[in-house]
Design an enzyme around this catalytic site. Structure first.
Site, short mmCIF file in Angstrom:
data_model
loop_
_atom_site.label_atom_id
_atom_site.label_comp_id
_atom_site.label_asym_id
_atom_site.label_seq_id
_atom_site.Cartn_x
_atom_site.Cartn_y
_atom_site.Cartn_z
N GLY A 6 10.08 17.42 -23.01
CA GLY A 6 8.32 17.37 -22.68
C GLY A 6 8.97 15.96 -21.99
O GLY A 6 9.05 14.45 -23.02
N HIS A 7 7.96 15.49 -20.69
CA HIS A 7 8.04 14.06 -20.90
C HIS A 7 7.00 13.80 -20.11
O HIS A 7 6.05 15.03 -19.34
CB HIS A 7 9.07 13.87 -19.44
CG HIS A 7 9.48 14.73 -18.47
ND1 HIS A 7 10.62 15.67 -18.49
CD2 HIS A 7 8.63 15.32 -17.58
CE1 HIS A 7 10.53 16.24 -17.03
NE2 HIS A 7 9.18 16.38 -16.97
N GLN A 61 16.40 14.95 -23.63
CA GLN A 61 16.61 14.52 -24.80
C GLN A 61 17.71 14.33 -24.89
O GLN A 61 17.97 12.86 -24.13
CB GLN A 61 17.17 15.81 -25.94
CG GLN A 61 16.66 17.06 -26.26
CD GLN A 61 16.23 18.47 -25.44
OE1 GLN A 61 17.54 19.08 -24.28
NE2 GLN A 61 15.54 19.08 -25.60
N LYS A 99 11.97 9.13 -19.99
CA LYS A 99 13.24 8.91 -18.66
C LYS A 99 12.38 9.71 -17.79
O LYS A 99 12.56 9.63 -16.23
CB LYS A 99 14.74 10.01 -19.13
CG LYS A 99 15.22 9.71 -20.21
CD LYS A 99 16.67 10.94 -20.84
CE LYS A 99 15.69 11.88 -21.47
NZ LYS A 99 15.30 11.85 -22.63
N ASP A 152 12.62 11.48 -25.63
CA ASP A 152 12.03 10.76 -26.22
C ASP A 152 12.18 9.02 -25.40
O ASP A 152 11.13 8.55 -25.89
CB ASP A 152 10.94 10.85 -26.91
CG ASP A 152 11.43 12.30 -27.76
OD1 ASP A 152 10.52 13.21 -26.50
OD2 ASP A 152 10.95 12.02 -28.67
#
Ligand code: IMP
Length: 448
Positions: free
Chosen positions: A40-41, A226, A16, A13
Site C-alpha cells: 500500500g502506498h 515491499q 517509495k 513501507d
C-alpha cells in the site's frame, strides 16, 4: 538507457510511493512488477491524500502509462475498487492502465488459505501476512496445476477451470479439518467473469509493450513493492513476502532485461520499521519506539497494524544496497527523528560474541544478532519546511552522511514530510533523469 528503479531497502513501507510520484514526471511509463494488494502506498499531493495498492501512483499524472506486469498477483476486485476510487475523485484512467494477461489471479480460496495457514509456521511465530492471499496465489503459480492467469478469465473454458480448482480446494480444506463453508464455483465464476468484463480494455501483453517501449527510447520507472529484506529468495526467510521484492526481481517480474536499467534508487526510512513477524534487530520497545510510531504515523496502509519501530540498521541496509544494485540513496521521513536527544545507527552485529558487518543468511543467526550502535547527537529543529540540504541542521546532515558512508552510496534525496514539496534533491538539476553521482565502482572483494 531509459530505466530507473525505486527499490525499498528495508522491510517495506519506506515511502517509495512519494518518490515514484515525484519521479514520474521524468518518465513515460511506470511499472509495477511484483507483489499484489499486500502493498500500500500513500501519496500526498496538493493537500489531497491518495492511498493506492496495486495501481502505480503514476496514474495521478497525465501522459504516463501505468503497467502492472506478469510478476504481480492481481485481485480483480481490489483493482476495480482502486479504479472506482480514483475515478470518483476525477482521475481519468482510460488507456493509462495496462494489466498483464500473464498476471496470476487471486481467488477467494487463496485468501482462505492465507488465513488458515499463516499461524502454522515451523518455529512457532506466524509470518503475520497481510491476509490478502498473496502467498497462496504465488504458491499456485509455482505449482502450476491450480493456477489461473488474468488472460484465462477471457477463455471459453474459464467456467470449467474455476469448477475444477474449487473442487480440488474444497477437498484440501476438508482434509485440513477447516470448518468453513465449501467454495461455490458458480458464484465465484459469475463474480470473476463480471470483473473480467470491467478489466477487459486494460488487459494485454505487457511484456511486449514494455520491450517495444524501451526499444523506442521511452523512459521507464520501475516501482518496487515491499522492501528488499522481504525478498522471497534473499530476505529474512521465512518472514518474507512471496516475490522478489529486492532489485533482483525487476527483470523477472517485468520481462525487461536489467541492461535497460540505468539508475537504481535505494529507498530507506531514517529508521527501521517492520510489520508482521520475524526479527527486527534494532527494534525499540520503549519511548523511542513510541516516538517513531507516533511521529511517523507507523500504522500499516493495508492492514492498519501498528508497525514495529527501531533504529536505522546499516548492516541490513548495506546488504540490500548491494543486493539491489543501488546507485544512490533516498532517505525518507528524516523529520520523524526531530526531538530525540540522540540518534543511533546499528553499524555491526554481535552474534555469539563475534562482531560482523555481514547480514546473516539464516534467520536463527539474525535472531541472535545484538546490534552494535554508533550514537550521534539528536536535533530538535522542525525539518518539515527545509528545502535545501545545506539548510538542514548540522547534526541531521552528520546523520545522513554517516548513513551514506556505511552504505557506500551517496544520499541524493531526503524527504522531510509527506508532501511532494517536502523533498530535498541534492545536486540534481531540475528535470534531469541522470544520476548526479558517478556510478559506484565495479565491486571488488575490497569494496563489496
Ligand atoms: P504477505 O505478503 O501478505 O504474504 O505477507 C508476508 C510478510 O510481508 C508479512 O510480514 C507482511 O506484513 C509483510 N508485507 C507484505 N506487504 C508489505 C508491505 O507492503 N509493507 C510492509 N510489509 C509487508
Amino acid at each position: 538507457m531509459p530505466g530507473t528503479c525505486v527499490i525499498g531497502l528495508q522491510w517495506g513501507d519506506e515511502a517509495k510511493g512519494k518518490l515514484v510520484d515525484l519521479l514520474t514526471e521524468q518518465h513515460d511509463v511506470v511499472v509495477r512488477y511484483q507483489g499484489g494488494a499486500n502493498a500500500g502506498h500513500t501519496v500526498v499531493s496538493g493537500g489531497q491524500t491518495w492511498k493506492l495498492s496495486l495501481i502505480p501512483s503514476g496514474i495521478l499524472r497525465d501522459g504516463v502509462t501505468c503497467v502492472v506486469t506478469g510478476g504481480v498477483v492481481l485481485d480483480p476486485a481490489s483493482v476495480i475498487r482502486e479504479m472506482d476510487g480514483l475515478e470518483s475523485r476525477g482521475v481519468r484512467i482510460g488507456d493509462k492502465l495496462l494489466l498483464s494477461d500473464r498476471a496470476h489471479v487471486v481467488f477467494p480460496w487463496h485468501v482462505t488459505e492465507d488465513r488458515l495457514l499463516d499461524g502454522i509456521v515451523s518455529g512457532g511465530e506466524a509470518i503475520g501476512t497481510t491476509g490478502r492471499g498473496i502467498g497462496p496465489c504465488y504458491r499456485d503459480k509455482v505449482g502450476r496445476s491450480l493456477a489461473v492467469r488474468l488472460g484465462d478469465l477471457f477463455r471459453p473454458d474459464f467456467r470449467e477451470r474455476v469448477a475444477h480448482v474449487a473442487e480440488v480446494k474444497n477437498r484440501l480444506f476438508a482434509g485440513w479439518g477447516a470448518s468453513i463453508p465449501p467454495l461455490d464455483p458458480a458464484a465465484i465464476h459469475a463474480e470473476y467473469a463480471a470483473h473480467a468484463e470491467r478489466l477487459r480494455p486494460h488487459v494485454g501483453d505487457t511484456t511486449s509493450f514494455l520491450l517495444d517501449a524501451v526499444e523506442e527510447g521511452k523512459r521507464l520507472l520501475f516501482e518496487g513493492a515491499q522492501g528488499s529484506l522481504l525478498d522471497i529468495d534473499h530476505g529474512t526467510f521465512p518472514y518474507v513476502t512471496s516475490s522478489n521484492s529486492s532489485g533482483v526481481g525487476v527483470a523477472s517480474g517485468s520481462g525487461v532485461p536489467g541492461r535497460w536499467v540505468e539508475r537504481v534508487i535505494g529507498v530507506v526510512k531514517a529508521y527501521s520499521t517492520r510489520v508482521g513477524g520475524g526479527p527486527l534487530p534494532t527494534e525499540q520497545v520503549n519511548a523511542v519506539g513510541e516516538h517513531l510510531r507516533e511521529r511517523g504515523r507507523e500504522y500499516g496502509t493495508v492492514t492498519m497494524r501498528p508497525r514495529r519501530c527501531g533504529w536505522f540498521d546499516a548492516v541490513a541496509a548495506r546488504y540490500t544496497t548491494r543486493l539491489s544494485g543501488v546507485d544512490e540513496l533516498a532517505v525518507m521521513l528524516l523529520d520523524v527523528l526531530s526531538g530525540l536527544d540522540e540518534v543511533r545507527i546499528c553499524s555491526a552485529y554481535e552474534i555469539d560474541g563475534r562482531r560482523t558487518t555481514r547480514f546473516p543468511s539464516h534467520i536463527d543467526d539474525l535472531k541472535r544478532a545484538v546490534p552494535v550502535y554508533e550514537t550521534l547527537p539528536g536535533w530538535s529543529d522542525d525539518l518539515s519546511g527545509v528545502r535545501g540540504y545545506g539548510d538542514l541542521p548540522v547534526r541531521a546532515r552528520a546523520y545522513l552522511d554517516r548513513i551514506g558512508d556505511l552504505l557506500g552510496r551517496p544520499v541524493s534525496i531526503v524527504s522531510v514530510g509527506p508532501d511532494r514539496a517536502q523533498t530535498i534533491i541534492r545536486h540534481a538539476s531540475p528535470g534531469s533523469t541522470a544520476t548526479p553521482w558517478p556510478r559506484p565502482p565495479h565491486p571488488t572483494a575490497a569494496n563489496a
